[in-house]
Enzyme design. Structure first.
Site, PDB file in Angstrom:
ATOM      1  N   SER A   1       0.865  -1.174   0.000  1.00 25.77           N
ATOM      2  CA  SER A   1       0.000   0.000   0.000  1.00 25.77           C
ATOM      3  C   SER A   1       0.905   1.228   0.000  1.00 25.77           C
ATOM      4  O   SER A   1       1.761   1.360   0.878  1.00 25.77           O
ATOM      5  CB  SER A   1      -0.854   0.023   1.268  1.00 25.77           C
ATOM      6  OG  SER A   1      -1.557  -1.181   1.373  1.00 25.77           O
TER       7      SER A   1
ATOM      8  N   CYS B   1      -7.103  -0.784   7.365  1.00 21.69           N
ATOM      9  CA  CYS B   1      -5.989  -1.349   6.590  1.00 21.69           C
ATOM     10  C   CYS B   1      -5.117  -2.227   7.477  1.00 21.69           C
ATOM     11  O   CYS B   1      -4.871  -1.904   8.636  1.00 21.69           O
ATOM     12  CB  CYS B   1      -5.153  -0.227   5.984  1.00 21.69           C
ATOM     13  SG  CYS B   1      -3.761  -0.868   5.030  1.00 21.69           S
TER      14      CYS B   1
ATOM     15  N   ASP C   1      -8.479  -2.114   3.014  1.00 20.10           N
ATOM     16  CA  ASP C   1      -7.279  -2.451   2.243  1.00 20.10           C
ATOM     17  C   ASP C   1      -6.552  -3.454   3.134  1.00 20.10           C
ATOM     18  O   ASP C   1      -5.774  -3.067   3.991  1.00 20.10           O
ATOM     19  CB  ASP C   1      -6.451  -1.175   2.052  1.00 20.10           C
ATOM     20  CG  ASP C   1      -5.204  -1.407   1.214  1.00 20.10           C
ATOM     21  OD1 ASP C   1      -5.182  -2.372   0.426  1.00 20.10           O
ATOM     22  OD2 ASP C   1      -4.241  -0.628   1.339  1.00 20.10           O
TER      23      ASP C   1
ATOM     24  N   TRP D   1      -4.780  -7.466   3.946  1.00 22.50           N
ATOM     25  CA  TRP D   1      -4.031  -8.554   3.331  1.00 22.50           C
ATOM     26  C   TRP D   1      -3.685  -9.614   4.335  1.00 22.50           C
ATOM     27  O   TRP D   1      -3.845  -9.399   5.520  1.00 22.50           O
ATOM     28  CB  TRP D   1      -2.767  -7.995   2.677  1.00 22.50           C
ATOM     29  CG  TRP D   1      -1.850  -7.290   3.619  1.00 22.50           C
ATOM     30  CD1 TRP D   1      -0.924  -7.869   4.444  1.00 22.50           C
ATOM     31  CD2 TRP D   1      -1.734  -5.873   3.842  1.00 22.50           C
ATOM     32  NE1 TRP D   1      -0.244  -6.914   5.150  1.00 22.50           N
ATOM     33  CE2 TRP D   1      -0.714  -5.679   4.804  1.00 22.50           C
ATOM     34  CE3 TRP D   1      -2.373  -4.749   3.322  1.00 22.50           C
ATOM     35  CZ2 TRP D   1      -0.329  -4.409   5.260  1.00 22.50           C
ATOM     36  CZ3 TRP D   1      -1.988  -3.506   3.772  1.00 22.50           C
ATOM     37  CH2 TRP D   1      -0.988  -3.338   4.735  1.00 22.50           C
TER      38      TRP D   1
HETATM   39  P1  FAD Z   1       6.732 -14.249   1.408  1.00 28.47           P
HETATM   40  O1  FAD Z   1       7.925 -14.941   0.941  1.00 28.47           O
HETATM   41  O2  FAD Z   1       5.656 -14.007   0.445  1.00 28.47           O
HETATM   42  O3  FAD Z   1       6.176 -14.999   2.684  1.00 28.47           O
HETATM   43  C1  FAD Z   1       5.036 -14.504   3.338  1.00 28.47           C
HETATM   44  C2  FAD Z   1       4.648 -15.417   4.474  1.00 28.47           C
HETATM   45  O4  FAD Z   1       4.301 -16.684   3.942  1.00 28.47           O
HETATM   46  C3  FAD Z   1       5.748 -15.713   5.488  1.00 28.47           C
HETATM   47  O5  FAD Z   1       5.841 -14.778   6.498  1.00 28.47           O
HETATM   48  C4  FAD Z   1       5.256 -17.022   6.026  1.00 28.47           C
HETATM   49  O6  FAD Z   1       4.239 -16.777   6.965  1.00 28.47           O
HETATM   50  C5  FAD Z   1       4.666 -17.688   4.825  1.00 28.47           C
HETATM   51  N1  FAD Z   1       5.661 -18.578   4.204  1.00 28.47           N
HETATM   52  C6  FAD Z   1       6.595 -18.264   3.285  1.00 28.47           C
HETATM   53  N2  FAD Z   1       7.301 -19.334   2.938  1.00 28.47           N
HETATM   54  C7  FAD Z   1       6.815 -20.355   3.650  1.00 28.47           C
HETATM   55  C8  FAD Z   1       7.129 -21.743   3.726  1.00 28.47           C
HETATM   56  N3  FAD Z   1       8.091 -22.302   2.991  1.00 28.47           N
HETATM   57  N4  FAD Z   1       6.382 -22.504   4.560  1.00 28.47           N
HETATM   58  C9  FAD Z   1       5.411 -21.965   5.299  1.00 28.47           C
HETATM   59  N5  FAD Z   1       5.081 -20.672   5.276  1.00 28.47           N
HETATM   60  C10 FAD Z   1       5.761 -19.868   4.462  1.00 28.47           C
HETATM   61  N6  FAD Z   1       2.976  -5.587   3.587  1.00 28.47           N
HETATM   62  C11 FAD Z   1       3.606  -4.572   4.223  1.00 28.47           C
HETATM   63  O7  FAD Z   1       4.568  -4.802   4.984  1.00 28.47           O
HETATM   64  N7  FAD Z   1       3.218  -3.262   4.021  1.00 28.47           N
HETATM   65  C12 FAD Z   1       2.207  -2.924   3.214  1.00 28.47           C
HETATM   66  O8  FAD Z   1       1.881  -1.756   3.053  1.00 28.47           O
HETATM   67  C13 FAD Z   1       1.499  -3.986   2.525  1.00 28.47           C
HETATM   68  N8  FAD Z   1       0.463  -3.726   1.703  1.00 28.47           N
HETATM   69  C14 FAD Z   1      -0.180  -4.741   1.056  1.00 28.47           C
HETATM   70  C15 FAD Z   1      -1.241  -4.446   0.200  1.00 28.47           C
HETATM   71  C16 FAD Z   1      -1.880  -5.460  -0.482  1.00 28.47           C
HETATM   72  C17 FAD Z   1      -3.028  -5.141  -1.408  1.00 28.47           C
HETATM   73  C18 FAD Z   1      -1.458  -6.805  -0.295  1.00 28.47           C
HETATM   74  C19 FAD Z   1      -2.130  -7.926  -1.029  1.00 28.47           C
HETATM   75  C20 FAD Z   1      -0.410  -7.097   0.556  1.00 28.47           C
HETATM   76  C21 FAD Z   1       0.246  -6.075   1.245  1.00 28.47           C
HETATM   77  N9  FAD Z   1       1.319  -6.360   2.092  1.00 28.47           N
HETATM   78  C22 FAD Z   1       1.946  -5.325   2.740  1.00 28.47           C
HETATM   79  C23 FAD Z   1       1.871  -7.727   2.228  1.00 28.47           C
HETATM   80  C24 FAD Z   1       2.995  -7.912   1.187  1.00 28.47           C
HETATM   81  O9  FAD Z   1       2.443  -7.941  -0.120  1.00 28.47           O
HETATM   82  C25 FAD Z   1       3.771  -9.213   1.365  1.00 28.47           C
HETATM   83  O10 FAD Z   1       2.884 -10.271   1.455  1.00 28.47           O
HETATM   84  C26 FAD Z   1       4.665  -9.231   2.567  1.00 28.47           C
HETATM   85  O11 FAD Z   1       5.562  -8.147   2.545  1.00 28.47           O
HETATM   86  C27 FAD Z   1       5.482 -10.514   2.616  1.00 28.47           C
HETATM   87  O12 FAD Z   1       6.174 -10.671   1.409  1.00 28.47           O
HETATM   88  P2  FAD Z   1       7.520 -11.505   1.334  1.00 28.47           P
HETATM   89  O13 FAD Z   1       7.808 -11.762  -0.102  1.00 28.47           O
HETATM   90  O14 FAD Z   1       8.609 -10.852   2.138  1.00 28.47           O
HETATM   91  O15 FAD Z   1       7.133 -12.847   2.079  1.00 28.47           O
END
Ligand code: FAD
Length: 692
Positions: A452, A645, A690, A692
């Site tokens: 966001s 949010c 908003d 997630w």
């Molecule tokens: P990922 O690699 O995608 O992992 C996410 C989670 O999945 C992990 O913490 C864990 O719980 C799980 N996971 C991953 N791998 C494994 C595994 N092997 N086994 C089991 N569980 C697992 N985030 C913010 O910080 N700020 C924002 O403003 C924000 N806005 C968003 C707005 C929208 C519309 C949406 C959809 C999401 C938003 N998010 C926001 C969330 C963001 O998109 C990400 O999902 C978040 O930052 C995590 O991404 P990542 O790639 O670091 O983690």
């Protein structure tokens, strides 16, 4: 009198709601295959681009089409898995199809001896995914008319056999509404469903098991309906992967991680979108707080000169890169580390198979940039590896994991292993016999993550800020820290930008400079996605915002905007923020900025805080909201917009309930009426989420 006003809101609600809903399909970017140019090299494009599914199946000799409506790739993955299983176990001639690639008017001509699957995710507030909007509107429209001229009354789809599975999340109000509505519409039009309409629940964390439990009886029913003979499933590659010794990674034609062919050629230009990201410079990055293993990042990303634009409340997508440590692990587990830079060419064996990664590429680039190798692992995927295990003992263990749901849960799911970690616990021998095609088929495309936008487009139109908490969590049962893909990559970029020559967040390393050093100077591929999460156009209207933790992100943008308007002398309505975090001196992000903006806005900015770890009892934003019932109710009477949010699973739900109570209590109505009012506020756009 106030009740009347709210009731009026109710009346307009449906109208505005449906306008907002129906414009979204065209307003939002519709994800397309970003590798379209490379796909042209395979058979899919050569077979001609008809939008007539009946003709397409005829031409390609198929008797089973698996349509998917997918937003993040999971439904698409399930569709491919069903296609593979149908072909390998039952001899069906299957094809997978993006539901927006075909027309629906001729479904009444769908031959009786064939079957169509619909694998459909529900998105947001019970909506279709972007690629399924047209299909949904067609099927559920008032007067569905088919090519034959038949209408809904005449069972026009009586020859259509279909199978359907939905992907949903029970923490949302409209759980799996897409599959439910499509199923009801198809049945009403006379189509015959085979098996039950399956429903997977991401909210309960049982999606995979729901899917596995649903599909066995479905296959049995389909076998009956189509007289299929089950046979011993043997692996049949969907893609041919060939190592091209004549090419080197230096060759210009080889993709080394670039998102599109134009990026590879160094000629990327706008319009930038979900299929064509902009390689944006990060102009500033910092940590808003760091405690033990928790970091929260603030980044300023420049879109100057890109022709990209955003509005306060929109989302930005970040295209991540996998961590070097995980790329190495994956290469080792499959025994391909020595040839990581060999050039491979990937082609669909069947004309309908779409190659999901750009080709030619290298093993290293495919794993680092194009495949979601760190994701949780499915039981079905692990099972398919049994045939390629390095010895009998590992094979027996894999077979057991594949057959025993509880054992799989205990050994793999509970431990939060990715595929390479899971296989490392089975044996230290490499799985050299696994065909790379199987890995491409079974592992999703690496997905961009959304954030966001935490800045105001009015204040900084060329600079987008994001607020992201770095995912490094020990999940219950897990033996290691689970590291988020994107947020750790962003942390590495931040470390690099702030002078660390060898960024190594949480023991991970990254290819910071990107493919062919194109991301050097701290760049990251991004695209912007427009949202309906918007400030009222009249700034004198009051607003109420509930945003704990990083849920405050869009509200920083909202407040920045209203402070700027106030500084210009505009009349700005009450701006009430409920913010929550653990401790006032630990993770209360942006508090200095809030003070500055308070000076500009005076009493119109009110910030109510909830610190969960300061008192003897945990206090959350929803508790504070309740305490402020009179003020909240007063502002609603002044037509305040209400925004939530952050965490979808618990917080947003609680806030929704509390608001219903407040309305009911303050207006002396029964509780259900309060709930109804919140529903009406949602559909009229005065309650926006908003989450997630
Ligand atoms: P990922 O690699 O995608 O992992 C996410 C989670 O999945 C992990 O913490 C864990 O719980 C799980 N996971 C991953 N791998 C494994 C595994 N092997 N086994 C089991 N569980 C697992 N985030 C913010 O910080 N700020 C924002 O403003 C924000 N806005 C968003 C707005 C929208 C519309 C949406 C959809 C999401 C938003 N998010 C926001 C969330 C963001 O998109 C990400 O999902 C978040 O930052 C995590 O991404 P990542 O790639 O670091 O983690």
């Amino acid at each position: 009198a106030q009740l009347d006003t709210l009731d009026l809101v109710v009346l307009v609600a449906l109208l505005v709601g449906s306008v907002a809903y129906f414009t979204k399909g065209s307003y939002w970017a519709v994800p397309k295959d970003p590798y379209a140019s490379s796909a042209a090299a395979n058979g899919a494009a050569k077979s001609g681009k008809t939008r007539d599914i009946v003709e397409k199946m005829e031409q390609t000799n198929k008797n089973c089409v698996i349509f998917y409506g997918s937003q993040t790739g999971t439904a698409e993955d399930y569709a491919s898995r069903l296609a593979k299983e149908g072909s390998q176990r039952f001899g069906l001639k299957t094809m997978v199809a993006d539901i927006e690639d075909y027309d629906y008017e001729n479904l009444d001509k769908f031959p009786e001896d064939k079957v169509a699957f619909f694998v459909l995710a529900t998105y947001g507030e019970g909506e279709p995914t972007d690629n399924a909007v047209d299909f949904y509107q067609f099927l559920t429209g008032e007067d569905v008319a088919f090519e034959s001229g038949a209408t809904g009354e005449d069972s026009p789809l009586s020859s259509l056999k279909y199978v359907t599975f939905g992907l949903g999340n029970n923490t949302y109000e409209h759980y799996n509404s897409m599959v439910r509505q499509v199923d009801a519409a198809l049945t009403k039009l006379g189509a015959q469903r085979i098996g039950t309409a399956g429903e997977g629940d991401d909210g309960a964390g049982t999606m995979e098991e729901d899917f596995l439990a649903w599909k066995e009886p479905m296959w049995a029913a389909l076998s009956d309906a189509m007289s299929l003979q089950e046979r011993e499933a043997t692996y049949e590659a969907v893609f041919s992967v060939t190592e091209d010794e004549l090419k080197t990674p230096e060759d210009e034609s080889v993709y080394l991680g670039e998102p599109t062919s134009a990026h590879r050629e160094g000629a990327a230009k706008g319009p930038y979108s979900a299929h064509n990201p902009y390689i944006a410079p990060i102009v500033e990055s910092s940590e808003l707080f760091t405690v033990k293993d928790r970091n929260c990042l603030h980044m300023e990303i420049s879109i100057a000169g890109s022709n990209l634009s955003y509005q306060t409340g929109d989302h930005i997508a970040i295209w991540p890169t996998n961590a070097g440590a995980e790329v190495d692990r994956f290469l080792e587990v499959f025994g391909i580390q020595d040839k990581r830079h060999s050039v491979i060419s990937v082609k669909g064996i069947d004309v309908t198979a779409k190659v999901p990664i750009p080709t030619p590429t290298t093993y290293d680039a495919a794993i680092r940039y194009y495949m979601e190798v760190c994701a949780p692992v499915s039981r079905q995927f692990v099972s398919t590896l049994a045939a390629f295990a390095p010895d009998e003992e590992s094979k027996a263990e894999i077979v057991r994991l594949g057959n025993d749901k509880d054992y799989f849960h205990e050994k793999i799911t509970n431990k939060c292993f990715n595929i390479a970690q899971a296989l490392q616990t089975i044996t230290s021998k490499p799985f050299t016999a696994v065909p790379f095609s199987l890995l491409i088929e079974s592992i999703n495309k690496l997905q961009p993550r959304y954030y966001s936008i935490s800045s105001s487009s009015l204040v900084q139109k060329d600079k987008i800020s994001i607020t992201a908490v770095v995912e490094s969590v020990r999940l219950p049962g897990a033996s290691h820290m689970v590291k988020g893909v994107t947020t750790n990559y962003l942390l590495a970029l931040k470390q690099k930008q702030n002078g660390d020559p060898q960024p190594d967040p949480h023991g991970l390393t990254y290819s910071i400079t990107g493919p062919r050093n194109k991301y050097d100077g701290i760049h990251v591929p991004v695209h912007v996605r427009h949202s309906n999460f918007k400030l009222p156009s009249d700034p004198s209207k009051p607003i109420i915002m509930v945003g704990p933790g990083t849920g405050v992100a869009p509200f920083r943008g909202f407040i920045q905007e209203r402070a700027a308007l106030a500084a210009k002398g505009e009349k700005v309505g009450t701006t009430l923020l409920f913010f929550g975090c653990r401790k006032s001196d630990e993770d209360f992000i942006y508090q200095d900025e809030f003070k500055t903006w308070q000076a500009q806005m005076g009493d119109s900015l009110k910030i109510v805080t909830a610190f969960s770890r300061e008192g003897s009892e945990k206090v959350y934003v929803q508790h504070r909201l309740k305490e402020q019932a009179t003020l909240v109710s007063e502002l609603l009477k002044q037509k305040a917009n209400f925004y939530v949010c952050g965490d979808a699973a618990n917080m947003a739900r609680e806030v929704n309930l509390v608001l219903g109570h407040i309305i009911a209590e303050q207006r002396g109505m029964p509780a259900e009426k309060g709930e109804e009012m919140v529903k009406h506020m949602r559909s009229s756009g005065s309650y926006q989420e908003d989450v997630w």
